[in-house]
Write an enzyme that holds these catalytic residues in place. Structure first.
Site, PDB file in Angstrom:
ATOM      1  N   CYS A  42      64.216 -65.656  26.244  1.00  0.00           N
ATOM      2  CA  CYS A  42      63.733 -64.579  27.245  1.00  0.00           C
ATOM      3  C   CYS A  42      63.715 -65.263  28.557  1.00  0.00           C
ATOM      4  O   CYS A  42      62.544 -64.901  29.126  1.00  0.00           O
ATOM      5  CB  CYS A  42      62.360 -63.965  26.794  1.00  0.00           C
ATOM      6  SG  CYS A  42      62.529 -63.259  25.220  1.00  0.00           S
ATOM      7  N   GLN A  77      51.520 -69.103  26.431  1.00  0.00           N
ATOM      8  CA  GLN A  77      51.723 -70.553  26.030  1.00  0.00           C
ATOM      9  C   GLN A  77      50.607 -71.388  26.310  1.00  0.00           C
ATOM     10  O   GLN A  77      50.817 -72.475  25.882  1.00  0.00           O
ATOM     11  CB  GLN A  77      53.081 -71.049  26.366  1.00  0.00           C
ATOM     12  CG  GLN A  77      54.216 -69.957  26.086  1.00  0.00           C
ATOM     13  CD  GLN A  77      54.512 -70.141  24.484  1.00  0.00           C
ATOM     14  OE1 GLN A  77      54.064 -70.916  23.658  1.00  0.00           O
ATOM     15  NE2 GLN A  77      55.216 -69.316  23.874  1.00  0.00           N
ATOM     16  N   HIS A  84      59.037 -66.486  31.743  1.00  0.00           N
ATOM     17  CA  HIS A  84      59.481 -65.475  30.613  1.00  0.00           C
ATOM     18  C   HIS A  84      59.865 -63.990  31.125  1.00  0.00           C
ATOM     19  O   HIS A  84      59.123 -63.802  32.261  1.00  0.00           O
ATOM     20  CB  HIS A  84      58.383 -65.505  29.629  1.00  0.00           C
ATOM     21  CG  HIS A  84      58.810 -64.704  28.515  1.00  0.00           C
ATOM     22  ND1 HIS A  84      58.781 -63.401  28.406  1.00  0.00           N
ATOM     23  CD2 HIS A  84      59.014 -65.327  27.046  1.00  0.00           C
ATOM     24  CE1 HIS A  84      59.170 -62.908  27.043  1.00  0.00           C
ATOM     25  NE2 HIS A  84      59.043 -64.061  26.267  1.00  0.00           N
ATOM     26  N   LYS A 143      50.137 -65.506  19.038  1.00  0.00           N
ATOM     27  CA  LYS A 143      50.491 -66.978  19.441  1.00  0.00           C
ATOM     28  C   LYS A 143      49.140 -67.862  19.073  1.00  0.00           C
ATOM     29  O   LYS A 143      49.351 -69.254  19.249  1.00  0.00           O
ATOM     30  CB  LYS A 143      51.351 -67.111  20.601  1.00  0.00           C
ATOM     31  CG  LYS A 143      52.415 -66.316  20.830  1.00  0.00           C
ATOM     32  CD  LYS A 143      53.078 -66.578  22.035  1.00  0.00           C
ATOM     33  CE  LYS A 143      53.907 -65.561  22.682  1.00  0.00           C
ATOM     34  NZ  LYS A 143      55.467 -65.949  22.124  1.00  0.00           N
ATOM     35  N   ASP A 179      50.142 -65.692  33.693  1.00  0.00           N
ATOM     36  CA  ASP A 179      50.666 -65.488  32.002  1.00  0.00           C
ATOM     37  C   ASP A 179      50.453 -66.728  30.966  1.00  0.00           C
ATOM     38  O   ASP A 179      50.657 -67.830  31.289  1.00  0.00           O
ATOM     39  CB  ASP A 179      52.293 -65.737  32.075  1.00  0.00           C
ATOM     40  CG  ASP A 179      52.873 -65.381  30.625  1.00  0.00           C
ATOM     41  OD1 ASP A 179      52.526 -65.602  29.718  1.00  0.00           O
ATOM     42  OD2 ASP A 179      53.889 -65.374  30.760  1.00  0.00           O
TER      43      ASP A 179
END
Ligand code: PMP
Length: 398
Positions: free
Chosen positions: A353, A193, A113, A216, A190
């Site tokens: 993104c 997700q 991303h 999220k 990261d």
């Protein structure tokens, strides 16, 4: 589960398939926000009255909860931020210049991303380091073998999404972390997700830094987390200055509060922290193997359904964690998404993104459907039927 989300009562006909962008919120999270504002609204780490003490205590107890949630060694390793983007920028701007020298290498995957790509690219420009972008697989997933091959004695930082946001592919971070640690580098993960879809143990993962966003994981917007190993956070300079991040301030110099407060300048998002707490409790009450099985069922049903429609191109693999990206030959993804919206099916269309990934896939954009715990096989059926109808509408029936 769906009944716990008032959003669906407000939108009874909507098929919401954009949870990778942001999830809907269960009643318990909405209650937590209200509870803060109605019952405990006071600033933290400042007031000398009982209410302020109680709120500060709760705020710090939630830091402990987050530490336990990620299996961090201690609560001081948890910094509250505005979200994943904020967390990653903090590491890049504070740890980055301190650690990366001219000629060193920063390694990322082409599937990142932008918020785990641009901060590193800009750091490399700033210090004269080499920004190395590992190629992806044909399906658009991070390729662990390609990443491993690009690790050199000059690799100072490897920044990777544990689960990527276009394909939902799971990356074997631990294996790669071992290789990076062997050359003295650090690993920034990261988790935007991954946290919504699987339990995370930052120590088992070998993450030196780990970032995720509240919104999220069924929590509020504007709140996120940065985990960092204590010796690293301890040595890092703050990048924002102001209230409550100091030890002592004089006309000529200032010293900083210990971690994590030195990274939390100004009044934090206290309501967001309360909401995050409720969201993590909600998440922890789930049975992960059931969640995984249901998501696998939805992803499989969607991939199978879309494969029956001529011209549909799927990205990612069947092992994706709750994300299916696709294109329909001859129809721009934006037109497809607009058509789907008219059928009350909300998906994301665009570059997500992730323009470097789009360039490698050779498409300007994809349509992305993403699942959370409230999605059902009926949602999948509605999307598949609507895509089939879109094909007829845009391309005719041949
Ligand atoms: N990384 C990934 C993999 C993401 O999916 C997202 C959100 N789309 C981000 C980072 C950025 O998260 P936020 O916008 O909450 O800061």
């Amino acid at each position: 589960m769906r009944e716990q989300f008032p959003f669906f009562a407000a939108h009874p006909d909507l098929v919401y398939l954009d949870s990778a962008a942001t999830s809907q919120k269960p009643q318990v999270v909405l209650n937590a926000l209200q509870d803060y504002y109605v019952n405990e609204n006071a600033n933290v780490h400042r007031g000398l009255y009982r209410l302020a003490f109680a709120t500060t205590e709760r705020y710090e107890a939630i830091r402990q909860q987050v530490a336990a949630f990620l299996n961090a060694a201690q609560a001081e390793e948890i910094v509250f931020t505005r979200g994943t983007t904020d967390s990653l920028n903090l590491v890049a701007q504070s740890f980055g210049p301190q650690t990366v020298r001219a000629g060193d290498e920063i390694l990322v995957s082409a599937a990142e991303h932008h918020s785990n790509f641009i901060p590193w690219q800009q750091l490399a420009v700033r210090v004269g380091a080499k920004f190395v972008v590992a190629p992806v697989t044909a399906t658009g997933d991070t390729d662990p073998a390609a990443v491993a091959k690009l690790i050199t004695p000059r690799t100072r930082i490897l920044a990777l999404a544990q689960v990527t946001n276009v394909t939902g592919g799971l990356v074997p971070v631990r294996q790669l972390a071992d290789l990076v640690h062997a050359v003295g580098g650090v690993v920034v993960v990261d988790g935007a997700q991954s946290v919504p879809h699987m339990p995370v143990d930052v120590q088992a993962l070998g993450a030196d830094f780990f970032a995720f966003s509240g919104h999220k994981v069924y929590g509020p917007t504007g709140i996120g987390v940065l985990y960092g190993r204590l010796p690293l956070l301890d040595a890092m300079p703050p990048v924002q200055f102001g209230g409550e991040m100091i030890d002592e301030v004089t006309d000529v110099r200032s010293t900083w509060a210990p971690v994590p407060l030195k990274f939390e300048a100004g009044t934090p998002n206290i309501a967001g922290v309360y909401g995050l707490s409720a969201a993590l409790t909600f998440l922890q009450a789930q049975d992960w193997s059931t969640v995984r099985a249901r998501e696998f069922q939805l992803v499989t049903a969607l991939r199978t359904g879309l494969t029956q429609i001529p011209g549909v191109q799927l990205y990612g693999t069947a092992n994706s964690l709750g994300i299916v990206s696709f294109t329909l030959t001859g129809v721009h993804p934006h037109d497809l998404a607009t058509f789907l919206d008219e059928q009350a099916v909300a998906v994301r269309a665009g570059h997500h993104c992730a323009q470097p990934l789009m360039a490698r896939l050779g498409v300007p954009a994809t349509v992305r459907a993403s699942f959370a715990g409230y999605n059902t096989p009926a949602d999948v059926a509605r999307l598949v039927a609507a895509v089939a109808e879109a094909r007829g509408y845009f391309l005719g029936t041949d």
